[in-house]
Scaffold this active site. Structure first.
Site: not given
Ligand code: NAI
Ligand code: 15L
Length: 273
Positions: A22, A82, A144, A148
């Site tokens: 995302g 993840v 999770y 982190k």
């Molecule tokens: P997402 O789950 O949409 O994207 C994570 C990407 O990492 C996915 O495209 C997935 O295919 C890839 N991935 C997973 N396992 C993998 C592996 N073993 N090797 C290579 N790629 C792998 O998550 P999003 O929302 O885009 O978040 C991005 C980052 O920000 C994540 O690390 C998440 O933990 C962190 N984050 C996001 C938040 C949010 O509100 N969107 C809040 C807090 C942290």
């Molecule tokens: C995260 O760490 C997750 O990646 C995201 O999907 C949301 O759940 C966010 O935290 C949150 O706490 O709202």
């Protein structure tokens, strides 16, 4: 429509991991404007490379693959992994082994700075009536969040021992709009996400820094004064959504752990078999 680039700084080659996710899809066109070449990686299939892009599909748990992924890279925006509570095996491979592979590859390939997508869930068991800053002790709300916290500690080791700088972004909730009352506190707009990532890449000296990834939300339980050196100035706020969200969700159960703790519903989740 994308905003004008926030800085004149330009990197020869940036790497964006997790580019199919995302936030990765949102940052792809934005980061492209700050570099000559944007290398994109994910375990999932990515859109084909456009002009000035390179696409690499790989698992972060593949140490050799990650080592070559970092060849010729100036800085990394590490989103891959993840992103929710999942079974331990998935978290272990992507977030623990994957983070280690990334930092070890950075050391070997001479990469000097990593912007690491950490999470508010490192701090999830602090209460919503408490304010935390970058020096507050971690209280992860699940495996999770714990993974982190490991990533943040790993980054600190690689700063102390090998001089690789990291900005750990404890991202709150980065979505197009806040979805519930908790997100009125934790929301990070996509434009502010871009500002935060660019500030983290551009600040002259960051060492090992922790910053809460939120917009200018008046009800936030995060205090970013210790990250002032990054020069991050959010311009959006969840406050403009308050009336709509409160009308949709007028009452919260004060005894629900999701109401009490900063991590929200994550404190109730898992372990997942
Ligand atoms: P997402 O789950 O949409 O994207 C994570 C990407 O990492 C996915 O495209 C997935 O295919 C890839 N991935 C997973 N396992 C993998 C592996 N073993 N090797 C290579 N790629 C792998 O998550 P999003 O929302 O885009 O978040 C991005 C980052 O920000 C994540 O690390 C998440 O933990 C962190 N984050 C996001 C938040 C949010 O509100 N969107 C809040 C807090 C942290
Ligand atoms: C995260 O760490 C997750 O990646 C995201 O999907 C949301 O759940 C966010 O935290 C949150 O706490 O709202």
């Amino acid at each position: 429509m994308l905003a004008q680039p926030a800085t004149a700084l330009r990197w020869p080659r940036l790497l964006l991991t997790g580019a199919a996710g995302g936030l990765g899809r949102e940052l792809r066109p934005r980061l492209r404007r700050y570099c000559d070449v944007l290398r994109l990686s994910d375990i999932a299939v990515l859109e084909p490379a456009g002009e000035g892009e390179e696409v690499v599909q790989l698992d972060l748990a593949d140490a050799d693959g990650v080592r070559s992924l970092l060849t010729g890279v100036d800085a990394v925006v590490h989103l891959g992994g993840v992103s929710t509570e999942q079974p331990w095996a998935a978290i272990l491979g992507a977030n623990i082994v994957g983070a280690y592979n990334l930092y070890e590859a950075a050391r070997r390939q001479g990469v000097r700075r990593i912007v690491f997508a950490s999470s508010n869930h490192v701090m999830g068991f602090w209460r919503q009536d408490e304010v935390v800053d970058a020096q507050s002790l971690p209280r992860p709300d699940g495996l999770y969040g714990l993974s982190k916290a490991f990533g943040e500690d790993l980054a600190r080791l690689y700063w102390d021992k090998h001089g690789i700088e990291t900005v750990a972004l404890r991202i709150g909730s980065s979505f197009p709009e806040p979805r519930d009352r908790r997100m009125l506190k934790t929301w990070l707009s996509y434009d502010d996400l871009e500002r935060l990532v660019v500030a983290s890449l551009s600040a002259p000296v960051v060492g090992w820094s922790v910053v809460y990834g939120i917009s200018d939300n008046s009800a936030a339980f995060y205090d970013n004064r210790l990250a002032r050196h990054l020069g991050y100035r959010p311009r959006d706020s969840a406050d403009v959504f308050r009336d709509r969200i409160e009308a949709r969700q007028p009452v919260l159960d004060p005894n629900d752990p999701a109401t009490i703790y900063q991590g929200g519903a994550f404190v109730r989740t898992g372990p997942i078999e």
